[in-house]
Design a protein around this motif. Sequence first.
Motif, PDB file in Angstrom:
ATOM      1  N   SER A 133      79.747  49.422 -49.308  1.00  0.00           N
ATOM      2  CA  SER A 133      80.200  50.194 -48.140  1.00  0.00           C
ATOM      3  C   SER A 133      80.278  49.307 -46.901  1.00  0.00           C
ATOM      4  N   LYS A 222      70.753  55.743 -36.746  1.00  0.00           N
ATOM      5  CA  LYS A 222      69.792  55.679 -37.849  1.00  0.00           C
ATOM      6  C   LYS A 222      70.488  55.778 -39.195  1.00  0.00           C
ATOM      7  N   SER A 223      69.747  55.421 -40.238  1.00  0.00           N
ATOM      8  CA  SER A 223      70.260  55.667 -41.580  1.00  0.00           C
ATOM      9  C   SER A 223      69.213  56.431 -42.365  1.00  0.00           C
ATOM     10  N   GLU A 224      69.686  57.229 -43.286  1.00  0.00           N
ATOM     11  CA  GLU A 224      68.784  57.956 -44.172  1.00  0.00           C
ATOM     12  C   GLU A 224      69.151  57.580 -45.579  1.00  0.00           C
ATOM     13  N   LEU A 225      68.319  56.756 -46.204  1.00  0.00           N
ATOM     14  CA  LEU A 225      68.635  56.321 -47.552  1.00  0.00           C
ATOM     15  C   LEU A 225      67.840  57.154 -48.547  1.00  0.00           C
ATOM     16  N   THR A 226      68.496  57.485 -49.659  1.00  0.00           N
ATOM     17  CA  THR A 226      67.818  58.241 -50.697  1.00  0.00           C
ATOM     18  C   THR A 226      66.832  57.312 -51.395  1.00  0.00           C
ATOM     19  N   GLU A 232      69.168  50.960 -59.068  1.00  0.00           N
ATOM     20  CA  GLU A 232      70.309  51.337 -58.230  1.00  0.00           C
ATOM     21  C   GLU A 232      71.501  51.640 -59.140  1.00  0.00           C
ATOM     22  N   ASN A 280      75.219  63.270 -52.503  1.00  0.00           N
ATOM     23  CA  ASN A 280      76.512  62.690 -52.865  1.00  0.00           C
ATOM     24  C   ASN A 280      76.494  61.196 -53.152  1.00  0.00           C
ATOM     25  N   ASP A 281      75.383  60.510 -52.822  1.00  0.00           N
ATOM     26  CA  ASP A 281      75.389  59.086 -53.153  1.00  0.00           C
ATOM     27  C   ASP A 281      75.148  58.863 -54.650  1.00  0.00           C
ATOM     28  N   LYS A 289      80.899  56.114 -56.630  1.00  0.00           N
ATOM     29  CA  LYS A 289      80.564  54.764 -57.090  1.00  0.00           C
ATOM     30  C   LYS A 289      81.305  54.427 -58.382  1.00  0.00           C
TER      31      LYS A 289
ATOM     32  N   ILE B 166      77.295  55.996 -46.724  1.00  0.00           N
ATOM     33  CA  ILE B 166      77.165  54.578 -47.067  1.00  0.00           C
ATOM     34  C   ILE B 166      76.466  54.480 -48.431  1.00  0.00           C
ATOM     35  N   ASP B 167      76.473  53.290 -49.030  1.00  0.00           N
ATOM     36  CA  ASP B 167      75.788  53.104 -50.302  1.00  0.00           C
ATOM     37  C   ASP B 167      74.324  53.488 -50.112  1.00  0.00           C
ATOM     38  N   GLY B 168      73.846  54.364 -50.918  1.00  0.00           N
ATOM     39  CA  GLY B 168      72.431  54.719 -50.865  1.00  0.00           C
ATOM     40  C   GLY B 168      72.084  55.830 -49.900  1.00  0.00           C
ATOM     41  N   GLY B 169      73.029  56.363 -49.161  1.00  0.00           N
ATOM     42  CA  GLY B 169      72.688  57.464 -48.265  1.00  0.00           C
ATOM     43  C   GLY B 169      73.687  57.676 -47.144  1.00  0.00           C
ATOM     44  N   LEU B 170      73.128  57.995 -45.976  1.00  0.00           N
ATOM     45  CA  LEU B 170      73.970  58.313 -44.821  1.00  0.00           C
ATOM     46  C   LEU B 170      73.522  57.511 -43.617  1.00  0.00           C
TER      47      LEU B 170
END
Lengths: 357, 255
Positions: A133, A222-226, A232, A280-281, A289, B166-170
């Motif tokens: 991304s 900010k980012s919010e990663l799962t 991965e 959705n990721d 993906k 984005i890859d892995g989240g938002l």
Amino acid sequence: MMIKRCSVILANQLAKSNSSSANLLKNIQPLSCNGIRWNSTLLIADHTEETLSPLTLKTITAAKQLGNPITCMVAGPKIGPAVDALKTVDGIEKILTIESDSLKGWLPEVMVNVVMEAHKKNNYSHILTGASSVGKNFLPRLAALLDVSLISEIIGIKSPDTFVRTIYAGNALMELKALDAIKLITVRGTAFDATPIGSADCPVEAFAAESATAPANVKWIKSELTKSERPELTAANRVIAGGRGMKSGENFKMLFDLADKLNAAVGASRAAVDAGFVPNDLQVGQTGKIVAPELYVAIGISGAIQHLAGMKDSKTIVAINKDPDAPIFQVADLGLVADLFQAVPEINEKIDKYISK
Amino acid sequence: MSLKILVGCKRVIDYAVKIRIRPDNKGVVTQGVKHSLNPFDEIAVEEAVRMKEKKMAKEILAVSIGPQASQDTLRTALAMGCDKALHVNVDEKSAETLLPVQVSKILAKIAEQEKVEMVILGKQAIDDDCNATAQMTAAHLNWPQATNASKIESKDDKTVLVTREIDGGLEEIEYKLPIVISADLRLNEPRYATLPNIMKAKKKPIDKKTPSDLGVDITPKMEILSVQEPAKREAGTKVADVDELLTKLKEAGRI
């Protein structure tokens, strides 16, 4: 005059370089003096602040096929771990590093300035990055500034100017010759093997990019990663994916259990994501993906074109679906026509006996 | 806010069509094949219309670049709620090698001429799968870019907060206008054009231009050497039960 300039550069390069002159000449031969001094590749590494992305190692494999000396750029607010990993990879000539807080979030508005600055100093013939991304965000912007086309998500390299990419959701392969002097390319990771981490000790050079300043009109919040303990999705050797047939988000627990036993990642079809079963990721498909694991298990997934585009290059595809006419069976190596709510618990119960230790 | 918005509308082969490769292996068969508005562009149009409904926007200009038939897609956008349309005519042959690098210049030129403050495009076209036009348009205009947007909120008259996939989240980023945004799948669910709106759209104006009117050179920057079908997967086998499935996977070394 141009020729004279080129020869001066050549002499400088010879003096600096360890490569044999024959090697160097090979690199120079196809050039016209149109501003590009010799064929050389700049590869922008994809990484998190903690690790080098596996995609970078695949992009390096692609870059090697171009046959040019490779410079890797590692840019970001924190680059130590990525540089340490990259240093040991064989076949890289140099690592350029830029560590700056203004690169937080790898904003394309900043990234293009930094890469452009490096390009102006060194005139690369090829600029590559992985189709992550981040890469897909900044490289087209740079291409526009250089007034060249972007060659998106290549899956093959035929020659330094001839590439293969997919169009129409993977339903057609296009071989194209890029007519621009500079080639800007994003690389689809699943199409190339990873270059192994070796034992090289590649020289690292800090690049003082004056242009690495945050833009006034963009503020990264900010980012919010799962968070996940599982591998991965795009890098996993095995993927267990669920679709609309899973009926609810809770039912995905069966797939997570199976994934844990197989050290697999969990994916989903767009239908499952749209229905709100999973974030959705996890989506595999043209708009999510692209994966190509050793084993892809599609559970309760019908196999729409958009989904197949994201997984049909997997080595072994297994489909579990109660509809014997589901299109997924046309691409599946092994198909089981069964109710997933019976089949998956049975697999979970029996799989320990089968897993190779 | 009372923005003027430009939305990009590409005419592509309908997503449900199974494409066929042309016998000369230089492209896919497009004649007699159902085309429609690129699904991501539909989302872009919907978002612009919603902004107008929320009084964030005052006018929406739909733009399509391509052959004559692109006007059909513009009618769709007008029926969804765009105010006016511009068709930049490019013949079938030139359209085959037209790439985001040229399209973005055309869009940037129009954005300047029309004094728009926001350009919303789809994140990618489902035919060439490039995912580049928004980024390139932003570069030409020297505006910031919010790609893969799944949520757009206005903070004040000149500021938007965009959630990006984005890859892995938002991630969340705040932008000062003007801006180029590309729409991801989850930004919204596009409306269906109702029959009365389709009728009304027929009365809305479609302006016509060519790339040369806008001073954009569309000389090809790539040569299509071949277009081929991907390798077919070999037909698989159906297994009778879970045990057979697991046995075969074990034999193949996959588990």
